[in-house]
Motif scaffolding. Structure first.
Motif, short mmCIF file in Angstrom:
data_model
loop_
_atom_site.label_atom_id
_atom_site.label_comp_id
_atom_site.label_asym_id
_atom_site.label_seq_id
_atom_site.Cartn_x
_atom_site.Cartn_y
_atom_site.Cartn_z
N SER A 173 0.81 -1.22 0.00
CA SER A 173 0.00 0.00 0.00
C SER A 173 0.85 1.27 0.00
O SER A 173 0.36 2.34 -0.38
CB SER A 173 -0.94 0.01 1.21
OG SER A 173 -0.21 -0.03 2.42
N VAL A 174 2.12 1.16 0.39
CA VAL A 174 3.01 2.33 0.38
C VAL A 174 3.17 2.87 -1.04
O VAL A 174 3.33 4.09 -1.24
CB VAL A 174 4.37 1.97 1.00
CG1 VAL A 174 5.42 3.05 0.71
CG2 VAL A 174 4.23 1.77 2.50
N GLY B 208 0.88 3.04 -3.43
CA GLY B 208 -0.25 3.92 -3.71
C GLY B 208 -0.23 5.19 -2.86
O GLY B 208 -0.58 6.28 -3.35
N GLN B 209 0.20 5.08 -1.61
CA GLN B 209 0.27 6.26 -0.75
C GLN B 209 1.26 7.27 -1.32
O GLN B 209 1.00 8.48 -1.35
CB GLN B 209 0.72 5.85 0.67
CG GLN B 209 -0.13 4.79 1.35
CD GLN B 209 -1.50 5.30 1.78
OE1 GLN B 209 -1.73 6.50 1.84
NE2 GLN B 209 -2.41 4.38 2.05
N THR B 210 2.39 6.77 -1.80
CA THR B 210 3.44 7.64 -2.33
C THR B 210 3.01 8.32 -3.62
O THR B 210 3.15 9.54 -3.79
CB THR B 210 4.71 6.80 -2.58
OG1 THR B 210 5.11 6.18 -1.36
CG2 THR B 210 5.84 7.68 -3.10
N GLY C 289 -0.14 8.60 -4.83
CA GLY C 289 -1.34 9.41 -4.62
C GLY C 289 -1.05 10.75 -4.02
O GLY C 289 -1.64 11.77 -4.41
N ALA C 290 -0.11 10.81 -3.08
CA ALA C 290 0.23 12.08 -2.43
C ALA C 290 0.87 13.04 -3.43
O ALA C 290 0.54 14.24 -3.46
CB ALA C 290 1.16 11.83 -1.26
N HIS D 9 -3.22 4.11 -6.50
CA HIS D 9 -3.94 5.14 -5.77
C HIS D 9 -3.83 4.87 -4.26
O HIS D 9 -3.44 3.77 -3.84
CB HIS D 9 -5.41 5.17 -6.19
CG HIS D 9 -6.12 3.88 -5.93
ND1 HIS D 9 -5.95 2.76 -6.73
CD2 HIS D 9 -6.99 3.50 -4.96
CE1 HIS D 9 -6.68 1.76 -6.27
NE2 HIS D 9 -7.33 2.19 -5.19
N ILE D 10 -4.17 5.84 -3.44
CA ILE D 10 -4.13 5.66 -2.00
C ILE D 10 -5.08 4.54 -1.61
O ILE D 10 -6.25 4.53 -1.99
CB ILE D 10 -4.49 6.97 -1.28
CG1 ILE D 10 -3.40 8.02 -1.55
CG2 ILE D 10 -4.65 6.75 0.22
CD1 ILE D 10 -3.71 9.40 -1.02
N ASN D 11 -4.57 3.55 -0.86
CA ASN D 11 -5.34 2.36 -0.53
C ASN D 11 -4.83 1.73 0.76
O ASN D 11 -3.76 2.12 1.26
CB ASN D 11 -5.27 1.35 -1.68
CG ASN D 11 -3.88 0.75 -1.83
OD1 ASN D 11 -3.55 -0.26 -1.21
ND2 ASN D 11 -3.03 1.39 -2.64
N ASP D 12 -5.58 0.78 1.28
CA ASP D 12 -5.15 0.06 2.48
C ASP D 12 -5.16 -1.45 2.24
O ASP D 12 -5.43 -2.24 3.13
CB ASP D 12 -6.03 0.42 3.68
CG ASP D 12 -7.51 0.13 3.43
OD1 ASP D 12 -7.85 -0.36 2.32
OD2 ASP D 12 -8.33 0.39 4.33
#
Length: 338
Positions: free
Chosen positions: A236-237, A239-241, A243-244, A275-278
């Motif tokens: 998930s990192v 997508g976090q990276t 997406g930000a 994309h940002i996800n979990d």
């Protein structure tokens, strides 16, 4: 890429969520969001470029066709789907590659890298995507490789070429590139029993500043996502990276198309969400996968064309994409397509 809805099925590089499926037109074989004869006006903030549209509204998805011996000589190892167009079922578990397998996969990845560079060198006004496809096809075969896209679920060409507002899976054709176009060339090579997958977006002539900014940010998104990877890092990192960064620049990230595991199979686990996800899961040494973010100027929703492959943005804004194949190591990652 893997496609997540139209309906849920494997495609060249995308996987789509059924909940995201908009108004659809259905045939006996597949469904896709309806393309209307009257399109909404395009946001002028998207810049100056040619909006790509289908040449026909008739459903004409190419049927699987085994490549001839003229196209792919007999001595070249073919993937399992080359004859019928039907890929094997995905492995349930994410494969862990040995050092020897990684080196075999590197050979395929380097051919893909060089083929992409060749295609990029051809991008200029007046050149057709069909010509780029033909040259890349010949190059891959000359290196004793098989162009992985060819006859994968019936895809009729060696590569995907996606121009301007086409998000992914564009089929090479006779349209000439014009000044101000940009084009994503997506190349995957099967050699020695392994696939290597890469893509990049190239400018044809003078692309406007808005287009150049989109290209630059998308490339940066791939680079910082790769830097964030390593053993024990949650998937998930990625997508976090991405997406930000996209949000900070005013872009959206396609949630309908994902990266994917790659190796002996063209597409396999894990799925890589940009994309940002979990989503669960962590990276382990020996895991190989692609990171291939798609950033869009406007709404990151796609419309599938009647050819059953091409996906363009719903609002006709531009999208850009860059991609590498990498493998997780004990202390980071090894990018195989560099």
């Amino acid at each position: 890429m893997i496609l997540k809805s139209f309906p849920l099925r494997r495609c060249l590089a995308c996987v789509q969520r059924p909940t995201q499926l908009r108004e659809t037109h259905t045939t006996s074989a597949y469904a896709y969001p309806r393309i209307r004869r009257r399109s909404p006006p395009v946001d002028p903030d998207f810049g100056v470029y040619h909006r790509m549209t289908p040449t026909t509204l008739l459903a004409r998805k190419p049927q699987p066709k085994e490549p001839s011996l003229t196209s792919i000589p007999a001595h070249i190892l073919r993937p399992p789907y080359a004859r019928t167009g039907t890929p094997p079922e995905w492995p349930t578990e994410t494969p862990i590659l040995t050092d020897a397998e990684i080196e075999q996969m590197r050979e395929a990845s380097l051919v893909a890298r060089d083929a992409l560079a060749l295609g990029g060198s051809m991008v200029k006004p007046g050149v057709t995507t069909e010509e780029i496809d033909s040259e890349i096809h010949r190059f891959i075969v000359s290196r004793n490789g098989y162009p992985s896209c060819l006859n994968y679920m019936g895809f009729p060409r060696a590569i995907c070429t996606s121009v301007n507002n086409v998000i992914a899976h564009g089929i090479p054709d006779t349209r000439q590139l014009v000044d101000g176009d940009f084009i994503n060339i997506d190349v995957t090579v099967f050699k020695g029993g392994f696939h290597g997958d890469t893509s990049a977006t190239f400018a044809a002539g003078s692309v406007d500043q808005k287009g150049l900014d989109l290209m630059r940010t998308t490339k940066e998104a791939l680079e910082i996502a790769i830097q964030a990877c390593g053993p024990g890092v949650p998937f998930s990192v990625i997508g976090q990276t991405i997406g930000a960064l996209a949000a900070s620049k005013g872009y959206t990230v396609s949630e309908e198309l994902t990266g994917h595991g790659v190796g002996r199979d063209f597409h396999q686990n894990p799925l890589i969400y940009h994309h940002i996800n979990d989503e669960p899961g962590v990276m382990l040494p020996g895991m190989a996968f692609t990171i291939e973010p798609i950033l869009c100027q406007g709404v990151a929703r796609g419309i599938q064309w009647p050819d059953g492959w091409t996906i363009s943005t719903e609002d006709r804004g531009r999208s850009a994409q860059y991609e590498h194949t990498l493998v997780v190591t004990t202390d980071g990652v090894d990018v195989l397509t560099i």
